[in-house]
Design a protein around this motif. Sequence first.
Motif: not given
Length: 395
Positions: A371-386
């Motif tokens: 859960g930690l890995i998945g949440g952080i990974a998605l957060l990084v992806v969203l911030r990179l896109g932004a």
Amino acid sequence: MARSDFAQPLMAGALAAVVGYASTFTLVLAALSGAGASPQQAGSGLFSVCVAIGILNIAVSSRSRIPVSFAWSTPGVAFLLTVGEPVGGYPAVAGAFLVAAGLIVLAGLIKPFARLVAAIPAPIANAMLAGMLLTLCLAPITAVAEMPALALPILLAWAIGLRFARRYAVPIAVVATGIALALSTRLAPGALDGSWPSIAPIMPVFTLDAILRIGLPMFIVTMASQNLPGLAVMQANGFSPKPAPLFVMTGIGSALTALFGGHSINLAAITAAICAGPEAHPDPAKRWPAPVAAGVVYLLLAPGANLAAAFIAAAPPILIQAVAGLALLSSLAAALGGALADEEARLPAIVTFVTTASGVLILGVGAPFWGLIGGIALLVVLRLGANKSPPPIAS
């Protein structure tokens, strides 16, 4: 601290210790026996782990004035159940435990790793905590469905306490649970036969088989499924202890218990939420006595393990889980609030929450880590896109 301020955290700490011990001590004994320990060695292992946990809880929290809680590695013993006895017998298991303990110490001494752990985003940490707490917080409802005659009075006592003495609602529920268990639990004949656990020193043997099959996986499971979630629990409740010294202390404690047949000890996760959360005390600065009380209870449980084991094994486990769930409801509410407060991190937090709550086990590592890995990974992806600039508009 006024005397009245001590009652609530002391009750919370005692509850955390009873819940932590009662819920998995049979798993500990089964895992150690399955790995080749004799009954005396398994009893010695449980005894030594209880003593080490008790000392760490008392020493660290009383000195730091932060409600840092320690426990044994439940995911570690769950993993150990699947391994069986290695070549070299239980002395080789003790050697593997020492290797795992040494790796935990190294994790604390390598500063970049400690800094990485401390940098977990708050919404993700809160979501992980909420996912871990969800199952236990459902226990009161499950208890009502399974044994309403015993569970309903406990819930009623908690609700009345919540209405008229909010700070003492959970202690009132604990008293009600004790009464229910005293009236309903009957020990089987001969349940108290046998002596108290005795210390049985073990001379460790280091074998490649045991190190690869037990030592390295035990280190990974303990760090991923206990120490990281334990820090997340602390962060979710507004505390930021330095991870490195805590890892070093748990590693040293694990090494000492390994010499007497015990497995890894680590930062507590779910029971830590009882000690570090608002049910321990409304004022975070006054929650530190809770782990101290938990430590005292662990020290009391250590020599009386047979008596505690007989009574708790005869009691309905769902009732113990139910009162723990009641104690953690406010922690669950606070964790969910913290997880969803930041709109940008809301979806990654939900990913962390549902993954953690799923209870999946992948590659021997528990759901909180994934859960930690998945949440952080998605957060990084969203911030990179932004951060990407929009394409230029053609003239």
